[in-house]
Design a protein around this motif. Structure first.
Motif, PDB file in Angstrom:
ATOM      1  N   PRO A 128      -0.047  10.602   6.304  1.00  0.00           N
ATOM      2  CA  PRO A 128      -1.055  10.809   7.362  1.00  0.00           C
ATOM      3  C   PRO A 128      -2.162  11.770   6.982  1.00  0.00           C
ATOM      4  O   PRO A 128      -3.233  11.746   7.588  1.00  0.00           O
ATOM      5  CB  PRO A 128      -0.221  11.358   8.527  1.00  0.00           C
ATOM      6  N   ARG A 129      -1.935  12.620   5.980  1.00  0.00           N
ATOM      7  CA  ARG A 129      -2.958  13.605   5.599  1.00  0.00           C
ATOM      8  C   ARG A 129      -3.787  13.162   4.391  1.00  0.00           C
ATOM      9  O   ARG A 129      -4.690  13.880   3.981  1.00  0.00           O
ATOM     10  CB  ARG A 129      -2.292  14.955   5.301  1.00  0.00           C
ATOM     11  N   ALA A 130      -3.471  12.025   3.806  1.00  0.00           N
ATOM     12  CA  ALA A 130      -4.243  11.549   2.660  1.00  0.00           C
ATOM     13  C   ALA A 130      -5.660  11.201   3.107  1.00  0.00           C
ATOM     14  O   ALA A 130      -5.840  10.393   4.031  1.00  0.00           O
ATOM     15  CB  ALA A 130      -3.575  10.325   2.050  1.00  0.00           C
ATOM     16  N   PRO A 131      -6.701  11.797   2.493  1.00  0.00           N
ATOM     17  CA  PRO A 131      -8.073  11.514   2.937  1.00  0.00           C
ATOM     18  C   PRO A 131      -8.502  10.082   2.640  1.00  0.00           C
ATOM     19  O   PRO A 131      -9.350   9.528   3.342  1.00  0.00           O
ATOM     20  CB  PRO A 131      -8.919  12.526   2.164  1.00  0.00           C
ATOM     21  N   TRP A 132      -7.943   9.495   1.583  1.00  0.00           N
ATOM     22  CA  TRP A 132      -8.215   8.103   1.220  1.00  0.00           C
ATOM     23  C   TRP A 132      -6.880   7.378   1.051  1.00  0.00           C
ATOM     24  O   TRP A 132      -5.898   7.980   0.599  1.00  0.00           O
ATOM     25  CB  TRP A 132      -8.969   8.022  -0.107  1.00  0.00           C
ATOM     26  N   ILE A 133      -6.871   6.084   1.351  1.00  0.00           N
ATOM     27  CA  ILE A 133      -5.741   5.218   1.011  1.00  0.00           C
ATOM     28  C   ILE A 133      -6.176   4.418  -0.207  1.00  0.00           C
ATOM     29  O   ILE A 133      -7.097   3.600  -0.133  1.00  0.00           O
ATOM     30  CB  ILE A 133      -5.373   4.277   2.171  1.00  0.00           C
ATOM     31  N   THR A 134      -5.555   4.693  -1.344  1.00  0.00           N
ATOM     32  CA  THR A 134      -5.930   4.038  -2.594  1.00  0.00           C
ATOM     33  C   THR A 134      -4.695   3.425  -3.235  1.00  0.00           C
ATOM     34  O   THR A 134      -3.555   3.745  -2.906  1.00  0.00           O
ATOM     35  CB  THR A 134      -6.568   5.030  -3.570  1.00  0.00           C
ATOM     36  N   GLY A 135      -4.934   2.551  -4.193  1.00  0.00           N
ATOM     37  CA  GLY A 135      -3.867   1.859  -4.913  1.00  0.00           C
ATOM     38  C   GLY A 135      -4.342   0.458  -5.231  1.00  0.00           C
ATOM     39  O   GLY A 135      -5.519   0.226  -5.485  1.00  0.00           O
ATOM     40  N   GLY A 136      -3.419  -0.493  -5.201  1.00  0.00           N
ATOM     41  CA  GLY A 136      -3.835  -1.866  -5.459  1.00  0.00           C
ATOM     42  C   GLY A 136      -2.705  -2.722  -5.977  1.00  0.00           C
ATOM     43  O   GLY A 136      -1.523  -2.440  -5.782  1.00  0.00           O
ATOM     44  N   GLY A 137      -3.100  -3.797  -6.676  1.00  0.00           N
ATOM     45  CA  GLY A 137      -2.136  -4.755  -7.200  1.00  0.00           C
ATOM     46  C   GLY A 137      -2.032  -6.015  -6.365  1.00  0.00           C
ATOM     47  O   GLY A 137      -1.138  -6.829  -6.576  1.00  0.00           O
ATOM     48  N   TRP A 138      -2.975  -6.223  -5.412  1.00  0.00           N
ATOM     49  CA  TRP A 138      -2.914  -7.429  -4.577  1.00  0.00           C
ATOM     50  C   TRP A 138      -3.465  -8.636  -5.335  1.00  0.00           C
ATOM     51  O   TRP A 138      -4.257  -8.519  -6.258  1.00  0.00           O
ATOM     52  CB  TRP A 138      -3.669  -7.222  -3.263  1.00  0.00           C
ATOM     53  N   SER A 139      -3.013  -9.804  -4.921  1.00  0.00           N
ATOM     54  CA  SER A 139      -3.341 -11.049  -5.612  1.00  0.00           C
ATOM     55  C   SER A 139      -4.450 -11.799  -4.889  1.00  0.00           C
ATOM     56  O   SER A 139      -4.438 -11.933  -3.662  1.00  0.00           O
ATOM     57  CB  SER A 139      -2.096 -11.931  -5.708  1.00  0.00           C
ATOM     58  N   LEU A 140      -5.397 -12.318  -5.648  1.00  0.00           N
ATOM     59  CA  LEU A 140      -6.504 -13.084  -5.073  1.00  0.00           C
ATOM     60  C   LEU A 140      -6.010 -14.285  -4.287  1.00  0.00           C
ATOM     61  O   LEU A 140      -6.586 -14.656  -3.256  1.00  0.00           O
ATOM     62  CB  LEU A 140      -7.440 -13.558  -6.196  1.00  0.00           C
ATOM     63  N   PRO A 158      -8.062   2.385  10.678  1.00  0.00           N
ATOM     64  CA  PRO A 158      -9.434   2.422  11.180  1.00  0.00           C
ATOM     65  C   PRO A 158     -10.145   3.746  10.963  1.00  0.00           C
ATOM     66  O   PRO A 158     -11.384   3.803  10.989  1.00  0.00           O
ATOM     67  CB  PRO A 158      -9.256   2.160  12.679  1.00  0.00           C
ATOM     68  N   ASP A 159      -9.369   4.827  10.731  1.00  0.00           N
ATOM     69  CA  ASP A 159      -9.955   6.165  10.765  1.00  0.00           C
ATOM     70  C   ASP A 159     -10.181   6.794   9.398  1.00  0.00           C
ATOM     71  O   ASP A 159     -10.802   7.848   9.292  1.00  0.00           O
ATOM     72  CB  ASP A 159      -9.060   7.094  11.588  1.00  0.00           C
ATOM     73  N   ARG A 160      -9.652   6.183   8.347  1.00  0.00           N
ATOM     74  CA  ARG A 160      -9.788   6.739   6.997  1.00  0.00           C
ATOM     75  C   ARG A 160     -10.281   5.659   6.045  1.00  0.00           C
ATOM     76  O   ARG A 160     -10.006   4.469   6.246  1.00  0.00           O
ATOM     77  CB  ARG A 160      -8.443   7.277   6.494  1.00  0.00           C
ATOM     78  N   PRO A 161     -10.986   6.039   4.973  1.00  0.00           N
ATOM     79  CA  PRO A 161     -11.435   5.026   4.010  1.00  0.00           C
ATOM     80  C   PRO A 161     -10.262   4.462   3.205  1.00  0.00           C
ATOM     81  O   PRO A 161      -9.323   5.175   2.853  1.00  0.00           O
ATOM     82  CB  PRO A 161     -12.408   5.792   3.114  1.00  0.00           C
ATOM     83  N   VAL A 162     -10.334   3.162   2.948  1.00  0.00           N
ATOM     84  CA  VAL A 162      -9.336   2.456   2.145  1.00  0.00           C
ATOM     85  C   VAL A 162     -10.050   1.748   1.011  1.00  0.00           C
ATOM     86  O   VAL A 162     -11.094   1.114   1.217  1.00  0.00           O
ATOM     87  CB  VAL A 162      -8.566   1.414   2.997  1.00  0.00           C
ATOM     88  N   PHE A 163      -9.492   1.853  -0.205  1.00  0.00           N
ATOM     89  CA  PHE A 163     -10.034   1.101  -1.342  1.00  0.00           C
ATOM     90  C   PHE A 163      -8.869   0.698  -2.235  1.00  0.00           C
ATOM     91  O   PHE A 163      -8.187   1.547  -2.806  1.00  0.00           O
ATOM     92  CB  PHE A 163     -11.042   1.939  -2.125  1.00  0.00           C
ATOM     93  N   LEU A 164      -8.653  -0.606  -2.340  1.00  0.00           N
ATOM     94  CA  LEU A 164      -7.513  -1.152  -3.064  1.00  0.00           C
ATOM     95  C   LEU A 164      -8.004  -2.150  -4.106  1.00  0.00           C
ATOM     96  O   LEU A 164      -8.616  -3.177  -3.762  1.00  0.00           O
ATOM     97  CB  LEU A 164      -6.551  -1.846  -2.087  1.00  0.00           C
ATOM     98  N   VAL A 165      -7.756  -1.866  -5.381  1.00  0.00           N
ATOM     99  CA  VAL A 165      -8.191  -2.786  -6.439  1.00  0.00           C
ATOM    100  C   VAL A 165      -7.233  -3.961  -6.512  1.00  0.00           C
ATOM    101  O   VAL A 165      -6.046  -3.846  -6.197  1.00  0.00           O
ATOM    102  CB  VAL A 165      -8.287  -2.071  -7.801  1.00  0.00           C
ATOM    103  N   ASN A 166      -7.754  -5.101  -6.924  1.00  0.00           N
ATOM    104  CA  ASN A 166      -6.884  -6.270  -7.004  1.00  0.00           C
ATOM    105  C   ASN A 166      -6.078  -6.258  -8.305  1.00  0.00           C
ATOM    106  O   ASN A 166      -6.193  -5.360  -9.133  1.00  0.00           O
ATOM    107  CB  ASN A 166      -7.682  -7.568  -6.828  1.00  0.00           C
ATOM    108  N   ARG A 167      -5.241  -7.261  -8.461  1.00  0.00           N
ATOM    109  CA  ARG A 167      -4.277  -7.262  -9.555  1.00  0.00           C
ATOM    110  C   ARG A 167      -4.950  -7.300 -10.917  1.00  0.00           C
ATOM    111  O   ARG A 167      -4.436  -6.745 -11.884  1.00  0.00           O
ATOM    112  CB  ARG A 167      -3.321  -8.450  -9.385  1.00  0.00           C
ATOM    113  N   ASP A 168      -6.114  -7.977 -11.006  1.00  0.00           N
ATOM    114  CA  ASP A 168      -6.783  -8.034 -12.308  1.00  0.00           C
ATOM    115  C   ASP A 168      -7.761  -6.882 -12.511  1.00  0.00           C
ATOM    116  O   ASP A 168      -8.373  -6.767 -13.575  1.00  0.00           O
ATOM    117  CB  ASP A 168      -7.486  -9.377 -12.508  1.00  0.00           C
ATOM    118  N   HIS A 169      -7.940  -6.028 -11.497  1.00  0.00           N
ATOM    119  CA  HIS A 169      -8.781  -4.826 -11.590  1.00  0.00           C
ATOM    120  C   HIS A 169     -10.250  -5.139 -11.845  1.00  0.00           C
ATOM    121  O   HIS A 169     -10.985  -4.309 -12.375  1.00  0.00           O
ATOM    122  CB  HIS A 169      -8.233  -3.867 -12.658  1.00  0.00           C
ATOM    123  N   HIS A 170     -10.668  -6.322 -11.438  1.00  0.00           N
ATOM    124  CA  HIS A 170     -12.090  -6.669 -11.530  1.00  0.00           C
ATOM    125  C   HIS A 170     -12.739  -6.743 -10.155  1.00  0.00           C
ATOM    126  O   HIS A 170     -13.905  -7.117 -10.037  1.00  0.00           O
ATOM    127  CB  HIS A 170     -12.266  -7.999 -12.270  1.00  0.00           C
TER     128      HIS A 170
END
Length: 478
Positions: A128-140, A158-170
């Motif tokens: 709950p205290r993480a300013p960003w939700i980051t990570g990834g590995g999702w599939s197209l 809804p209240d914090r920025p989220v950025f998740l890279v996909n599985r191929d990292h492109h």
């Protein structure tokens, strides 16, 4: 085949037979008995025992011969009939990023939008205290057209920025809060090396391709040195568990949406915790030119220590086929099978690429190309050919990685130019992503040119294999 252990030793083509090693009277430091042993030597392909002194294999043979090298202080490992092999080497991998993602919102084990919804919500609730939700590995393939939306994430966070890279990292997936912080709107132009996907009103839809990832990625707080080093060591444990004892890190430097791994390696070398042999490929900043070569030379000197060598330079020449940024000799097809006006992106102009590669070759750098489409492959081979014309066939061993689509006329050039085909075998699969997002837009002929591993081998090309983990599994037996 039951893999019980591996030994990380330097190649020893001059290693002695068991009787020769025994003749000098010195006991071994380490002896393996009761194999079988795979020697990687066609003349003596199987044995049952190995002796090691210092960091060299000094004897390979039968148990009775090698047992003579056991002394009072010798460590003896009884293999109990399980196979002993040399350590695997992964020719293209990203351990620091993989290790960091394992500690973030890791989506790599899931495959559906429903699973991603559950994992993202659980991670956000647990942090709950993480300013960003980051990570990834999702599939197209989990989303129509490979395009997830900001609304999907907004409903979860809804209240914090989220950025998740996909599985191929492109590509990266952002929620509305992240897009707002980056100042992205319907009026924001696409960067030269990427694309902002948009909804019907022209507003960013949440999906950022290639260089556009940096528009949000540059706002994410950098992982600390301690976090990066922990990521490296976490990944090293995973790779060692698969018998991988050496690798080429395919990117040391700051690239769009990715973390610079260099400080983690330097810290691990200083602490003596890097237990693998690593060749690092220094990132070529495609927004700059030859003026960065002195900086690369300085980094090579700085980062070559202990088990680390920063003797390669990574040049990303194109993107990927699924989002139509892989550079093609002819345009992609549209959904109706007609020719489009898009042939992908060559991140570096071909003439300049030839010049840069020739200059890097003069400095003794290996060049490691990301070349996925047939035009990018040809441009990379043309650059290698320019360097060969200037300097002759030097032992710089250029690598062309990924090679999804290779024009048949370019297959024989690999052997002629001494260019290594760096392949990712797990990508050559009829998975939904291939059948839904790739083949219809390549067309039948080009689809048949994909991943021509057999053609390259028969043409005499030198082959190397990499997992590109975390894009795909680092298990070499897979």
């Amino acid at each position: 085949m039951d893999l019980s252990t591996t030994v990380a030793t330097d190649p020893a083509p001059d290693s002695a037979t068991a009787s020769e090693a025994a003749g000098d009277g010195r006991p071994a430091d380490l002896v393996f008995l009761s194999g079988p042993v795979h020697t990687v030597d066609p003349a003596r392909s199987r044995a049952s025992a190995v002796a090691v002194r210092g960091d060299r294999i000094v004897a390979v043979g039968h148990d009775a011969e090698v047992r003579d090298l056991v002394g009072p202080a010798t460590e003896v490992v009884d293999l109990r009939g399980k196979l002993l092999i040399p350590g695997f080497q992964d020719a293209h991998v990203h351990p620091v990023g993989a290790g960091l993602e394992l500690a973030q919102c890791d989506l790599s084990a899931a495959d559906t939008a429903a699973e991603y919804r559950e994992l993202i919500a659980a991670y956000a609730a647990a942090h709950p205290r993480a300013p960003w939700i980051t990570g990834g590995g999702w599939s197209l393939e989990a989303f129509p057209g490979g395009m997830p939306t900001r609304e999907f994430l907004d409903a979860l966070v809804p209240d914090r920025p989220v950025f998740l890279v996909n599985r191929d990292h492109h590509g990266g997936w952002a929620n509305s809060r992240a897009l707002e912080l980056a100042g992205l709107s319907a009026h924001t132009p696409d960067p030269a090396d990427g694309r902002i996907e948009r909804d019907a009103d022209g507003r960013p839809s949440g999906m950022l391709q290639e260089g556009a990832m940096g528009l949000v990625g540059e706002l994410i707080p950098e992982p600390t040195l301690a976090e990066r080093t922990a990521g490296l060591l976490r990944a090293q444990r995973v790779l060692h568990s698969y018998g991988v004892t050496a690798w080429q890190d395919a990117m040391l430097g700051r690239a769009p949406g990715l973390v610079d791994a260099s400080p983690a390696y330097a810290a691990a070398v200083d602490a003596g915790t890097l237990t693998a042999r690593v060749t690092g490929a220094l990132w070529w900043d495609r927004s700059r030119g030859a003026e960065q070569i002195p900086e690369l030379l300085a980094k090579r000197k700085e980062l070559t220590a202990g088990r680390l060598r920063a003797t390669s330079v990574k040049i990303m020449q194109d993107g990927i086929a699924e989002n139509h940024t892989a550079a093609m000799l002819s345009p992609y097809l549209t959904a109706c099978g007609c020719a489009s006006d898009n042939s992908g992106i060559s991140f570096i102009e071909p003439e300049e690429l030839c010049r840069y590669v020739t200059l890097l070759d003069a400095e003794g750098f290996q060049v490691h190309f990301h070349a996925l489409g047939d035009r990018a492959v040809r441009e990379a081979l043309d650059a290698v050919e320019a360097a060969r014309r200037a300097h002759g066939l030097r032992d710089t061993r250029p690598h062309l990685a990924h090679l999804q689509v290779v024009h048949p006329e370019d297959v024989p050039r690999f052997r002629r130019l001494g260019a290594t085909a760096n392949i990712q075998a797990l990508w050559a699969a009829h998975e939904p992503q291939m059948d839904e997002l790739t083949i219809p837009f390549l067309g039948a002929e080009r689809a048949g040119w994909q991943y021509p591993f057999g053609d390259l081998l028969r043409a005499g090309a030198t082959m190397a294999a990499g997992s590109d983990w975390p894009v795909s599994s680092p298990d070499p037996l897979a």
